[in-house]
Design an enzyme around this catalytic site. Structure first.
Site, PDB file in Angstrom:
ATOM      1  N   LYS A  65       0.806  -1.227   0.000  1.00  0.00           N
ATOM      2  CA  LYS A  65       0.000   0.000   0.000  1.00  0.00           C
ATOM      3  C   LYS A  65       0.838   1.276   0.000  1.00  0.00           C
ATOM      4  O   LYS A  65       0.423   2.292  -0.521  1.00  0.00           O
ATOM      5  CB  LYS A  65      -0.911   0.029   1.238  1.00  0.00           C
ATOM      6  CG  LYS A  65      -2.101  -0.902   1.154  1.00  0.00           C
ATOM      7  CD  LYS A  65      -2.997  -0.687   2.364  1.00  0.00           C
ATOM      8  CE  LYS A  65      -4.086  -1.722   2.438  1.00  0.00           C
ATOM      9  NZ  LYS A  65      -5.033  -1.493   3.536  1.00  0.00           N
ATOM     10  N   ASP A 101      -9.885   2.855   2.114  1.00  0.00           N
ATOM     11  CA  ASP A 101     -10.013   2.511   3.545  1.00  0.00           C
ATOM     12  C   ASP A 101     -10.657   3.684   4.290  1.00  0.00           C
ATOM     13  O   ASP A 101     -11.409   3.491   5.255  1.00  0.00           O
ATOM     14  CB  ASP A 101      -8.641   2.210   4.167  1.00  0.00           C
ATOM     15  CG  ASP A 101      -8.098   0.850   3.742  1.00  0.00           C
ATOM     16  OD1 ASP A 101      -8.900  -0.025   3.361  1.00  0.00           O
ATOM     17  OD2 ASP A 101      -6.863   0.674   3.782  1.00  0.00           O
ATOM     18  N   GLU A 152       5.822   8.517  18.819  1.00  0.00           N
ATOM     19  CA  GLU A 152       6.298   9.412  17.751  1.00  0.00           C
ATOM     20  C   GLU A 152       5.403   9.307  16.515  1.00  0.00           C
ATOM     21  O   GLU A 152       5.173  10.298  15.821  1.00  0.00           O
ATOM     22  CB  GLU A 152       7.749   9.063  17.353  1.00  0.00           C
ATOM     23  CG  GLU A 152       8.792   9.329  18.422  1.00  0.00           C
ATOM     24  CD  GLU A 152       8.834   8.266  19.521  1.00  0.00           C
ATOM     25  OE1 GLU A 152       8.191   7.193  19.339  1.00  0.00           O
ATOM     26  OE2 GLU A 152       9.475   8.509  20.560  1.00  0.00           O
TER      27      GLU A 152
END
Ligand code: NAP
Length: 268
Positions: A65, A101, A152
């Site tokens: 992806k 998505d 992070e």
């Protein structure tokens, strides 16, 4: 006959072929949906090969992806998310990449009556599904908080999503009790009977969407139901990302009920 397909590695157990083929059958379309398993670094070659072979449309799954955007003209939402899961092959130009998505998250929630405008949404996870959910929810005018194990990644995503905040998983204690919508976009709950969100944070005013669809009934969804929350399982997201791809490829409203039935038959 039109040939659609999915590239991924592995793709052996994908539910997309029966879901899409149920859609073709319901509309009487002369089409097939097949799976392809290129080598892990062959995403761009696979897209070029599909174009050369006249493939009508491609879905893209793990691990490709994030590689496919380099091989296609990427639409602005997919560009922001940094991942493409649907490719079209226009007659008059280069392959184009989209991320359905995001539509999968929004349409699954809307199907369950959730009004996202002004909603307070918490996304747990900052990988591909988390990024799609966070951008989609913000575009639907929800206020987004992203929590992730690797903090992070949560703060980096929150900086990119308008109005979003990011933090650690232990910060969920403060966020979930007042939230309207919770999306689990981690893989927790897939392998083991585990949940990324402590049950005592869940409440009856919450709608919980779990992106995990295998199993369909995760521990998070069981906990949420026990607290009186509205639950939306990952098969709804899987369905609506497929519906959005189907509609982009065919230009026709997808036969949602037929596609849903084919999917549920194989999941439950
Ligand atoms: P990904 O990019 O690999 O991201 C995985 C995410 O899960 C990361 O945020 C990761 O946190 C987190 N994570 C993994 N193990 C964890 C643990 N033990 N504790 C806490 N967090 C953990 O994967 P993805 O593509 O986003 O997929 C995530 C899930 O969504 C998978 O279950 C996938 O099947 C599902 N999914 C469903 C649909 C659907 O249509 N229903 C679509 C896409 C994905 P770190 O950043 O700290 O590693």
């Amino acid at each position: 006959m039109d040939v659609y397909g999915l590239i991924g590695n592995p793709v052996g157990h994908s539910l997309s072929p029966p879901m899409h083929e149920a859609g073709y059958e319901a509309l009487g379309l002369d089409a097939r949906y097949v799976t392809f398993e290129p080598a892990p670094d062959d995403a761009a070659r696979a897209v070029r090969g599909a174009a050369a072979l006249g493939v009508a449309g491609l879905n893209v799954t793990i691990p490709f992806k994030r590689d496919v955007p380099e091989a296609v003209e990427t639409d602005p939402l997919a560009e922001r998310i940094g991942a493409v899961n649907t490719v079209t092959f226009p007659d008059d130009g280069d392959p184009r990449g989209y991320n359905t998505d995001a539509a999968g998250v929004i349409r699954a929630l809307e199907r369950h009556g959730v009004d996202l405008d002004g909603a307070d949404a918490v996304v747990v996870g900052a990988g591909g599904a988390g990024r799609a959910a966070a951008f989609a929810l913000a575009d639907a005018d929800a206020t987004v908080h992203v929590a992730n194990r690797t903090v992070e990644r949560a703060t980096e995503l929150a900086e990119a999503v308008p109005g979003a905040t990011g933090g650690r998983l232990d910060g969920l204690d403060e966020r979930v009790p007042t939230a309207d919508v919770l999306v689990n976009a981690t893989s927790v709950g897939m392998e083991a009977d585990a949940t990324p969100v402590p049950a005592d944070l869940l409440h009856a005013d919450l709608t919980v969407l779990d992106a995990v669809y295998s199993p369909v009934e995760t521990r998070l969804l069981r906990d949420a139901a026990a607290m009186g929350a509205t639950t939306v399982d990952g098969a709804w997201m899987l369905l609506y990302q497929g519906v959005a791809a189907f509609e982009r490829w065919t230009g026709t409203d997808a036969p949602v009920d037929a596609m849903n039935a084919a999917l549920r038959e194989r999941l439950e």
